[in-house]
Design a protein around this motif. Structure first.
Motif, mmCIF file in Angstrom:
data_model
loop_
_atom_site.group_PDB
_atom_site.id
_atom_site.type_symbol
_atom_site.label_atom_id
_atom_site.label_comp_id
_atom_site.label_asym_id
_atom_site.label_seq_id
_atom_site.Cartn_x
_atom_site.Cartn_y
_atom_site.Cartn_z
ATOM 1 N N ALA A 246 -31.809 6.421 -24.929
ATOM 2 C CA ALA A 246 -31.352 6.959 -23.737
ATOM 3 C C ALA A 246 -32.422 6.920 -22.887
ATOM 4 C CB ALA A 246 -30.613 8.269 -23.896
ATOM 5 N N ALA B 72 -35.277 5.413 -22.911
ATOM 6 C CA ALA B 72 -35.784 3.945 -22.562
ATOM 7 C C ALA B 72 -35.081 3.401 -21.426
ATOM 8 C CB ALA B 72 -35.835 3.105 -24.025
ATOM 9 N N ARG B 73 -33.678 3.445 -21.756
ATOM 10 C CA ARG B 73 -32.751 2.963 -20.490
ATOM 11 C C ARG B 73 -33.022 3.406 -19.478
ATOM 12 N NH1 ARG B 73 -26.527 2.151 -22.753
ATOM 13 N NH2 ARG B 73 -26.807 0.414 -21.060
ATOM 14 N N VAL B 74 -33.215 4.626 -19.083
ATOM 15 C CA VAL B 74 -33.345 5.261 -17.770
ATOM 16 C C VAL B 74 -34.701 4.669 -17.204
ATOM 17 C CG1 VAL B 74 -33.636 7.606 -16.878
ATOM 18 C CG2 VAL B 74 -31.723 7.353 -18.039
ATOM 19 N N LEU B 75 -35.724 4.536 -18.059
ATOM 20 C CA LEU B 75 -36.862 4.071 -17.626
ATOM 21 C C LEU B 75 -36.678 2.322 -17.580
ATOM 22 C CD1 LEU B 75 -39.518 5.900 -19.916
ATOM 23 C CD2 LEU B 75 -38.945 6.250 -17.465
ATOM 24 N N GLY B 76 -35.343 1.886 -17.595
ATOM 25 C CA GLY B 76 -35.276 0.610 -17.341
ATOM 26 C C GLY B 76 -35.407 -0.512 -18.158
ATOM 27 N N VAL B 77 -35.815 0.051 -19.853
ATOM 28 C CA VAL B 77 -35.849 -1.085 -20.481
ATOM 29 C C VAL B 77 -34.329 -1.420 -20.972
ATOM 30 C CG1 VAL B 77 -36.445 -1.325 -22.941
ATOM 31 C CG2 VAL B 77 -37.626 0.395 -21.654
ATOM 32 N N ARG B 78 -34.290 -2.699 -21.080
ATOM 33 C CA ARG B 78 -32.903 -3.469 -21.614
ATOM 34 C C ARG B 78 -33.039 -3.325 -23.013
ATOM 35 N NH1 ARG B 78 -34.476 -7.434 -17.324
ATOM 36 N NH2 ARG B 78 -33.035 -7.078 -15.644
ATOM 37 N N SER C 235 -27.372 9.095 -13.581
ATOM 38 C CA SER C 235 -28.037 8.113 -14.036
ATOM 39 C C SER C 235 -27.278 7.084 -14.968
ATOM 40 C CB SER C 235 -29.258 8.649 -14.785
ATOM 41 O OG SER C 235 -28.750 9.679 -15.630
ATOM 42 N N LEU D 130 -25.859 7.558 -17.897
ATOM 43 C CA LEU D 130 -25.762 8.006 -19.396
ATOM 44 C C LEU D 130 -24.338 8.418 -19.595
ATOM 45 C CD1 LEU D 130 -29.133 9.858 -19.736
ATOM 46 C CD2 LEU D 130 -28.540 7.584 -20.746
ATOM 47 N N PRO E 253 -25.012 -0.207 -16.182
ATOM 48 C CA PRO E 253 -25.569 0.700 -17.185
ATOM 49 C C PRO E 253 -26.974 1.135 -16.622
ATOM 50 C CG PRO E 253 -25.829 -1.666 -17.302
ATOM 51 C CD PRO E 253 -24.802 -1.610 -16.183
ATOM 52 N N PRO E 254 -27.186 2.279 -17.204
ATOM 53 C CA PRO E 254 -28.420 3.124 -16.797
ATOM 54 C C PRO E 254 -29.763 2.141 -16.451
ATOM 55 C CG PRO E 254 -27.791 4.128 -18.727
ATOM 56 C CD PRO E 254 -26.903 2.627 -18.564
ATOM 57 N N GLU E 255 -29.967 1.124 -17.332
ATOM 58 C CA GLU E 255 -31.418 0.477 -16.776
ATOM 59 C C GLU E 255 -31.233 -0.382 -15.545
ATOM 60 O OE1 GLU E 255 -29.490 0.427 -19.797
ATOM 61 O OE2 GLU E 255 -29.109 -1.867 -20.306
ATOM 62 N N THR F 9 -31.650 1.851 -12.638
ATOM 63 C CA THR F 9 -33.360 2.248 -12.548
ATOM 64 C C THR F 9 -33.834 0.905 -11.781
ATOM 65 O OG1 THR F 9 -33.265 3.397 -14.629
ATOM 66 C CG2 THR F 9 -35.611 2.459 -13.808
ATOM 67 N N ARG G 223 -35.268 9.311 -12.909
ATOM 68 C CA ARG G 223 -34.827 10.420 -13.073
ATOM 69 C C ARG G 223 -35.781 11.047 -14.284
ATOM 70 N NH1 ARG G 223 -29.732 12.381 -16.806
ATOM 71 N NH2 ARG G 223 -30.316 14.573 -17.233
ATOM 72 N N PHE H 188 -35.941 14.186 -16.981
ATOM 73 C CA PHE H 188 -34.994 14.982 -17.590
ATOM 74 C C PHE H 188 -35.307 16.404 -17.876
ATOM 75 C CE2 PHE H 188 -34.245 10.798 -19.359
ATOM 76 C CZ PHE H 188 -33.029 10.555 -19.584
#
Lengths: 305, 241
Positions: free
Chosen positions: A188, A190-196, B51, B53, B72-74, B77, B83, B85
């Motif tokens: 989760a 990782a995704r929020v940091l942009g990792v696909r 974001s 999720l 999707p989240p990525e 971004t 974001r 946490f």
């Protein structure tokens, strides 16, 4: 010891394997060449397992990728020759990985392990039941390049090890490592940091399966015979995961050192202690896991994530 | 000035619980907006929806005018949404610098490695983490963890930054420093939406406040204005007998 300069180590091992057939080993020559063959092949398997594990996917499907590669190459080798057959086998394994990966995208760790185990069992059953695989009777495989060159199988397995090491090294020393490590530690975040994340997992599984498929293909050309129980053995997957744990997870050097020591040890014990060598083997394994939680390379310095 | 973030009629239900009910709010470009409300008001649900999720049952989310509700989240971004946490979640096996590199390298696809590394060095300086850059994230103190959480979100070069109670657990002096840091971030051109329990922080930082209660927006305006409203007082203190 952050920048563990491991290139000299890697080069040393690879050079040793490359030159092994030309070392003056006397009567031990043939035996050591056989040991070397299996060390290379199972170390390549271990590296390919580790490559997948770096994303948090605990694969028990490596036996299946191995089997797909073995059968793919074994079935095609009589018709198209050695190298195209090996490439085909690897692609079959890769197709299997994409199939498994695309239905298990949301799974992680143990849950992925269970799914990959089921995948492996299904494929073995198919290999047993389908007609063109030879079923339980098995499949004869021709030796590489028509059998004219005795060292062919050895150098094919060396090639697979070289490829596995190169892939693993690239993944360890490029930004891909950070993507894998982030995915493993929290999908989760990782995704929020942009990792696909999906792409990282699929690519890792695909690359790992290609190497495992090649290993299987070369294995068949060495043993000259495949059976579903041998080629799709769960034991293969277990061996592929024990070596990195023994040597050191999430690195190139760990599985490499682990493979050389563990497979070498297994072969040596088999020779020295005819009865019950597995007991000694198991005891050594347990001791290392207990006292060296970061594996053999944990002795060398701090781990990179 | 345009809208950095716009939320239109956002609803989310978890089984029997209506966590958010037709919430609409917006964040101006260059603004610092606080979202406050009692526990269980739906603040964290709102942030998780923003974001990406979790998925909304209804409603739309616009980031700089673009509908991101189904992305999707990525991808969000990549489009400029960052974001941090509430529960700090560093990658413990990576160093502080590497934690930021994850955000810098993957937060904006196509960024060169050199550029990402230079940007990470800047963020390390800005957040005061430079002396700890090579420490493993698993070895940090709580204060450093909080800074890392903020720094990592910043590393993705967001245009809109979502902060989930990043001041919780800080001493007043530390919170003051954090408030100054968030102001600096805003002054560099980032719009900020933050959730916070500490009222002094809200008062010091927020240009505007949105109050949530039981998943609905019950008040909106400056801190002074919403603090006077009867419904807000009731939500926090209970109805007068």
């Amino acid at each position: 010891m952050r920048e563990l300069s491991h290139l000299p180590f890697l080069s040393f091992f690879l050079l040793l394997f490359a030159l092994l057939p030309f070392l003056p080993l006397g009567i031990w020559g043939a035996f050591l060449l056989d040991v070397g063959f299996f060390i290379q092949l199972f170390t390549a398997m271990a590296l390919s397992w580790d490559l997948v594990a770096r994303t948090g996917q605990l694969s028990l499907a490596h036996g299946a990728f191995f089997g797909l590669g073995a059968y793919g190459a074994g079935l095609l080798a009589p018709h198209v020759g050695t190298l195209p057959a090996l490439v085909f086998g690897a692609f079959v394994a890769g197709a299997g990985a994409l199939l498994l990966g695309s239905v298990t995208l949301r799974l992680h760790g143990l849950y992925f392990a269970i799914a990959s185990l089921a995948f492996s069992e299904v494929l073995r059953t198919l290999a047993l039941k389908l007609a063109f695989t030879g079923g339980p009777i098995g499949l004869p495989v021709p030796p590489p390049f028509g059998g004219v060159w005795p060292l062919a199988a050895y150098y094919l397995s060396f090639g697979v090890l070289l490829l596995a090491t190169a892939l693993s090294h690239w993944a360890e020393w490029s930004p891909f490592r950070l993507a894998q490590a982030a995915t493993r530690q929290s999908e989760a975040v990782a995704r929020v940091l942009g990792v696909r994340v999906v792409r990282v997992k699929l690519w890792s599984l695909l690359l790992g399966s290609l190497v495992a498929g090649l290993s299987g293909g070369v294995y068949g050309m060495k043993t000259l015979f495949l059976s579903p129980y041998d080629a799709f053995s769960l034991g293969r997957a277990v061996e592929a995961l024990v070596i990195p744990i023994f040597g050191g997870l999430y690195s190139t050097l760990g599985p490499l050192v682990g493979g050389v020591v563990l497979v070498g040890l297994e072969q040596a014990l088999r020779l020295w202690i005819k009865e019950g060598y597995l007991v000694v083997y198991g005891a050594i394994l347990i001791l290392v896991i207990l006292f060296l939680p970061r594996g053999l390379v944990g002795l060398l310095g701090r781990r990179r994530g | 000035m345009g809208k950095a973030l716009e939320v239109i009629g956002l609803s989310k239900r978890f089984l029997g619980l209506q966590a958010l009910k037709e919430v609409s709010l917006h964040l101006e470009e260059g603004e610092i907006l606080a979202v406050i409300g009692p526990n269980g008001a739906g603040k964290s649900t709102l942030l998780n929806l923003l974001s990406g999720l979790i998925k909304p049952d209804q409603g739309r989310i616009l980031l700089l005018g673009r509908d991101i509700s189904h992305l999707p989240p990525e991808t969000r971004t990549h489009l400029g949404l960052g974001r941090a946490f509430q529960i700090v979640q560093p990658f413990p096996e990576l160093s502080v610098r590497e934690n930021l590199l994850v955000g810098a390298l993957f937060g904006k696809p196509g960024l060169k490695r050199k550029e990402a590394e230079a940007w990470v060095a800047e963020v390390l300086d800005l957040t005061g983490l430079a002396p700890r850059a090579e420490a493993l994230a698993g070895e940090l103190t709580l204060l450093e963890d909080k800074r890392l959480e903020l720094a990592r979100a910043l590393a993705t070069r967001p245009k809109v930054l979502l902060l989930d109670e990043v001041m919780a657990g800080l001493r007043p002096k530390e919170a003051e420093e954090a408030v100054a840091l968030v102001r600096r971030i805003r002054d560099s051109g980032v719009s900020v939406l933050f959730i916070e329990h500490l009222m002094p922080v809200v008062r010091a930082l927020a240009d505007r406040v949105v109050v949530l209660d039981h998943g609905e927006v019950i008040a909106e305006g400056t801190y002074e204005k919403v603090a006077q409203e009867e419904r807000v007082r009731e939500a926090y203190l209970g109805r007068r007998a």
